[in-house]
Design a protein around this motif. Sequence first.
Motif, PDB file in Angstrom:
ATOM      1  N   PRO A 261       0.792  -1.232   0.000  1.00 31.97           N
ATOM      2  CA  PRO A 261       0.000   0.000   0.000  1.00 31.97           C
ATOM      3  C   PRO A 261       0.823   1.281   0.000  1.00 31.97           C
ATOM      4  O   PRO A 261       0.386   2.297  -0.556  1.00 31.97           O
ATOM      5  N   THR A 262       2.000   1.275   0.616  1.00 30.54           N
ATOM      6  CA  THR A 262       2.828   2.480   0.674  1.00 30.54           C
ATOM      7  C   THR A 262       3.158   3.020  -0.708  1.00 30.54           C
ATOM      8  O   THR A 262       3.333   4.232  -0.886  1.00 30.54           O
ATOM      9  N   THR A 263       3.247   2.125  -1.694  1.00 28.55           N
ATOM     10  CA  THR A 263       3.537   2.556  -3.069  1.00 28.55           C
ATOM     11  C   THR A 263       2.488   2.000  -4.034  1.00 28.55           C
ATOM     12  O   THR A 263       2.804   1.657  -5.174  1.00 28.55           O
ATOM     13  N   ASP A 264       1.244   1.898  -3.593  1.00 31.82           N
ATOM     14  CA  ASP A 264       0.195   1.401  -4.487  1.00 31.82           C
ATOM     15  C   ASP A 264      -0.066   2.411  -5.613  1.00 31.82           C
ATOM     16  O   ASP A 264       0.478   3.524  -5.598  1.00 31.82           O
ATOM     17  N   PRO A 265      -0.890   2.093  -6.593  1.00 31.59           N
ATOM     18  CA  PRO A 265      -1.038   2.978  -7.760  1.00 31.59           C
ATOM     19  C   PRO A 265      -1.901   4.207  -7.521  1.00 31.59           C
ATOM     20  O   PRO A 265      -2.036   5.028  -8.441  1.00 31.59           O
ATOM     21  N   PHE A 266      -2.491   4.353  -6.338  1.00 34.16           N
ATOM     22  CA  PHE A 266      -3.511   5.374  -6.133  1.00 34.16           C
ATOM     23  C   PHE A 266      -2.967   6.647  -5.489  1.00 34.16           C
ATOM     24  O   PHE A 266      -1.948   6.628  -4.783  1.00 34.16           O
ATOM     25  N   VAL A 267      -3.682   7.741  -5.706  1.00 36.83           N
ATOM     26  CA  VAL A 267      -3.453   8.970  -4.978  1.00 36.83           C
ATOM     27  C   VAL A 267      -4.616   9.148  -4.005  1.00 36.83           C
ATOM     28  O   VAL A 267      -5.752   8.765  -4.303  1.00 36.83           O
ATOM     29  N   MET A 344       2.131  12.968  -9.072  1.00 41.97           N
ATOM     30  CA  MET A 344       2.145  11.511  -9.184  1.00 41.97           C
ATOM     31  C   MET A 344       1.306  11.025 -10.360  1.00 41.97           C
ATOM     32  O   MET A 344       1.449   9.891 -10.803  1.00 41.97           O
ATOM     33  N   ASP A 345       0.404  11.868 -10.865  1.00 46.52           N
ATOM     34  CA  ASP A 345      -0.385  11.525 -12.048  1.00 46.52           C
ATOM     35  C   ASP A 345      -1.013  10.148 -11.884  1.00 46.52           C
ATOM     36  O   ASP A 345      -0.957   9.290 -12.777  1.00 46.52           O
ATOM     37  N   ALA A 346      -1.610   9.919 -10.731  1.00 39.18           N
ATOM     38  CA  ALA A 346      -2.161   8.607 -10.395  1.00 39.18           C
ATOM     39  C   ALA A 346      -3.675   8.690 -10.261  1.00 39.18           C
ATOM     40  O   ALA A 346      -4.234   9.753  -9.969  1.00 39.18           O
ATOM     41  N   PRO A 347      -4.367   7.584 -10.455  1.00 38.30           N
ATOM     42  CA  PRO A 347      -5.817   7.582 -10.288  1.00 38.30           C
ATOM     43  C   PRO A 347      -6.202   7.771  -8.821  1.00 38.30           C
ATOM     44  O   PRO A 347      -5.487   7.329  -7.916  1.00 38.30           O
ATOM     45  N   ALA A 348      -7.333   8.396  -8.581  1.00 35.68           N
ATOM     46  CA  ALA A 348      -7.819   8.599  -7.218  1.00 35.68           C
ATOM     47  C   ALA A 348      -8.449   7.308  -6.701  1.00 35.68           C
ATOM     48  O   ALA A 348      -9.204   6.650  -7.417  1.00 35.68           O
ATOM     49  N   ILE A 349      -8.136   6.963  -5.462  1.00 35.59           N
ATOM     50  CA  ILE A 349      -8.677   5.741  -4.865  1.00 35.59           C
ATOM     51  C   ILE A 349     -10.201   5.754  -4.875  1.00 35.59           C
ATOM     52  O   ILE A 349     -10.842   4.718  -5.079  1.00 35.59           O
ATOM     53  N   GLU A 350     -10.803   6.930  -4.715  1.00 38.93           N
ATOM     54  CA  GLU A 350     -12.263   7.016  -4.654  1.00 38.93           C
ATOM     55  C   GLU A 350     -12.928   6.533  -5.938  1.00 38.93           C
ATOM     56  O   GLU A 350     -14.083   6.086  -5.918  1.00 38.93           O
ATOM     57  N   ASP A 351     -12.202   6.609  -7.065  1.00 40.57           N
ATOM     58  CA  ASP A 351     -12.782   6.211  -8.346  1.00 40.57           C
ATOM     59  C   ASP A 351     -12.899   4.697  -8.497  1.00 40.57           C
ATOM     60  O   ASP A 351     -13.524   4.218  -9.463  1.00 40.57           O
ATOM     61  N   TYR A 352     -12.309   3.953  -7.571  1.00 41.27           N
ATOM     62  CA  TYR A 352     -12.291   2.493  -7.698  1.00 41.27           C
ATOM     63  C   TYR A 352     -12.966   1.782  -6.535  1.00 41.27           C
ATOM     64  O   TYR A 352     -12.794   0.581  -6.355  1.00 41.27           O
ATOM     65  N   ILE A 353     -13.730   2.530  -5.743  1.00 40.60           N
ATOM     66  CA  ILE A 353     -14.442   1.942  -4.609  1.00 40.60           C
ATOM     67  C   ILE A 353     -15.908   2.347  -4.667  1.00 40.60           C
ATOM     68  O   ILE A 353     -16.232   3.523  -4.868  1.00 40.60           O
ATOM     69  N   TYR A 354     -16.782   1.355  -4.471  1.00 44.61           N
ATOM     70  CA  TYR A 354     -18.211   1.614  -4.375  1.00 44.61           C
ATOM     71  C   TYR A 354     -18.641   1.436  -2.921  1.00 44.61           C
ATOM     72  O   TYR A 354     -17.975   0.744  -2.138  1.00 44.61           O
ATOM     73  N   ASP A 355     -19.766   2.038  -2.557  1.00 45.60           N
ATOM     74  CA  ASP A 355     -20.245   1.940  -1.171  1.00 45.60           C
ATOM     75  C   ASP A 355     -20.463   0.490  -0.754  1.00 45.60           C
ATOM     76  O   ASP A 355     -20.211   0.107   0.397  1.00 45.60           O
ATOM     77  N   SER A 356     -20.912  -0.330  -1.691  1.00 45.25           N
ATOM     78  CA  SER A 356     -21.189  -1.735  -1.356  1.00 45.25           C
ATOM     79  C   SER A 356     -19.919  -2.534  -1.104  1.00 45.25           C
ATOM     80  O   SER A 356     -19.974  -3.639  -0.555  1.00 45.25           O
TER      81      SER A 356
END
Length: 753
Positions: A261-267, A344-356
């Motif tokens: 997680p320390t260097t995962d792909p997300f911002v 970092m030009d990385a995808p936001a973590i919020e874009d890959y998580i749903y409430d469910s």
Amino acid sequence: MKRFIIAACAAVALGFLAYTAYYQFGVYLDLRPDVPVESFMTVEGKTIYMEKDGVRTPFEIRGVDLGAGVPGHWATDYAVDKETYLRWFRQIQELGANTIRVYITLHDDFYNAFYEYNKDREEPLYLIHGVWINDYMFFSHRDAYDEDLLDALLKDCRTVVDVIHGQRTLSLGRGTGSGSYRKDISPWVIGYIIGVEWESSLVAYTNQKSEQLRAYEGEYLYTSPEASAFEAMLCQAGDSIIAHESRRYKQQRLVAFSNWPTTDPFVYPVAVISHRNKVACVNTEHIKGTDAFSSGMFASYHIYPYFPDYLEIMAEAGQYSQEEIDSRIGEVIRATLEYRSSLMDAPAIEDYIYDSDYYDRQGRYNTYLAYLRAINRYHSMPVVISEYGVTTGRGMAQQDVNTGRNQGHMTEQEQGKAVVECYQDIMDAGCAGSCLFIWQDEWFKRTWNTMHAVDLNSTAYWSDYQTNEQFFGLLTFEPGKEESVCCVDGDPSEWTPEDLVLSREDLELSMKYDEKFLYFLVKKPGFQWEEDTLYIPIDTTPKSGSTYCQEYGVSFERASDFLIVLHGREDSRVLVQQRYEALLSTYSKVYYLYDAYITPPEADSPHFQRIYLPLTLGGLLPLPGTKEVTGTKYETGLLRYGIADPASEAFDSLADFCFGGDWAEIRLPWQLLNFSDPSNMLVHDDYYEHYGIENLRINRLYAGAGTGREGRIRMESVPLQGWGRRPESHERLKQSYYILQEYWASLDQMDPA
């Protein structure tokens, strides 16, 4: 004759040179340039496939990580012998695993044993082999392109390939295992994981210092335009290992790059970046395979349920306004972090998580599962969680606030339940496989919240139950060659007259010890253990201590450093004299908000404090009405009632004490009494004399027992003698082994394929 001797000598010399060039330096001639490259492991979409007997079927990596440590040895001793490996392989396969993972090139005993175990087996064990990097150079002036790192990595990639094909000789002194590797275990090696848990500082420094090196194009792997310099370095290493095996051995295997997680792909939001220093990304989606690479890649992650719980931090931060967050980290720092995160030009973590995503099959709010789903949803390749697990150490270093799967202070039964739940989360998230960390406990390990308190040069020689990192295994090592000297179970039959410390008409105190615990037996006829209070003062260091405990109004013959207070099942604990509190000496500013070295406690302070271990060194936001941020801690001196006999149905691996008629049995881990190295009987010296923790050798301690109503509690001397570098131990499978074994067996019965 003379010519014959010269010719013979020349032939021997040439043979030796050829042998050395081939086996030690990997020099070879490709005599089969037109032979096609083969692979029995391939990837299609997010599924891993294995071809066996001409049939290609999906393959779930159900693995166990294998360490190199055994009691009395460091990992770099490579002290595990062939017979031990063979026994472990059988136990691992009987557990229900199909794969083991090793991190580094081991001694040849491992490869010889692996070959012998598999060669005639219809259902073999498979292997994922790591390529290790010397992580001691991470916090330095070096970046990932430094020759000490990259050149060594490229060389080791080729060496690992030669080793698994049985075509290498390695000498002692290179940091890895050594020996003559002549067994070809390649039929059972499914892939490689290159690298270690990357420090964000190394990744960020490399990307800044070597920005011009963002592209790499090899024969088998190449980078996409979005790649960073660090990812280009990984691409070069991956291409190197594929190229060497393809050309020399005409084979290919799966390739992955270690990540966490320390260097995962997300911002992440700025609160997470600030609190957890999430300032770098390693994104293996930026590494692509050419048509010449027929096997494929998978994404490898080390992910635990308790650290670092980014999603829980995000939820906590969401409760505060921007002004409150700015008051913690400052507007300038926030703006700087936001700027860095944009780079970092990385995808936001919020874009890959749903409430469910947050709710597991038990209906619990589960940030671990949500994070796994985000990782798997992002990647186009199979995801393998190559490390997960919890530890049975008495000490705890992190908490999973949602599901209780903590880093430490879990029983063996709780460990078993937790690893089953972690495995369920991993598979429910859609991952292609997993490797449980780890097969065996490792005494040499250290962890952040106890390493200040122990001599790091001697950890391999004793079992430190306070250091959780030592107890992730399903196989543990108990003190004693065949059995421990004592078992806290309420049965005093193992105690002998030689263990007696003091005796009076109405009370007896006995003590013994081994490589893990100090044990005490108190006999007091007619004593009401559930209601009354009994005190056991202990004097270890001559530098400090008090003859009086103000908190309980009890006094002792000698100036004591610790006080065991037995008061029923729920309220028994060990206290430490104020001057000798390790937490105060090391973390006074974090937990007490003042500098103890400016106003140190008196050497004979009558105050005895509860004993704590750190959990965090700072909260997300300051205390109400202040600018101070305190860490969190928990009382590790609180004693747990239970039966510590593994053969008992009531077995509690965390049990500290129990009652049995007219007596009480207690066991205390050495570090709880400020022993930094019991193998040499070293304790903490006076902190305020040395401005920190230094070692002091002792050859005895003093202990006593009483109710306090008899006046000063009498204390007697107990001689102490270390065992040096020759600890004794025996193996035992933990209860967690059998819990996981039963669960995996149930899955196989549901789906035999």
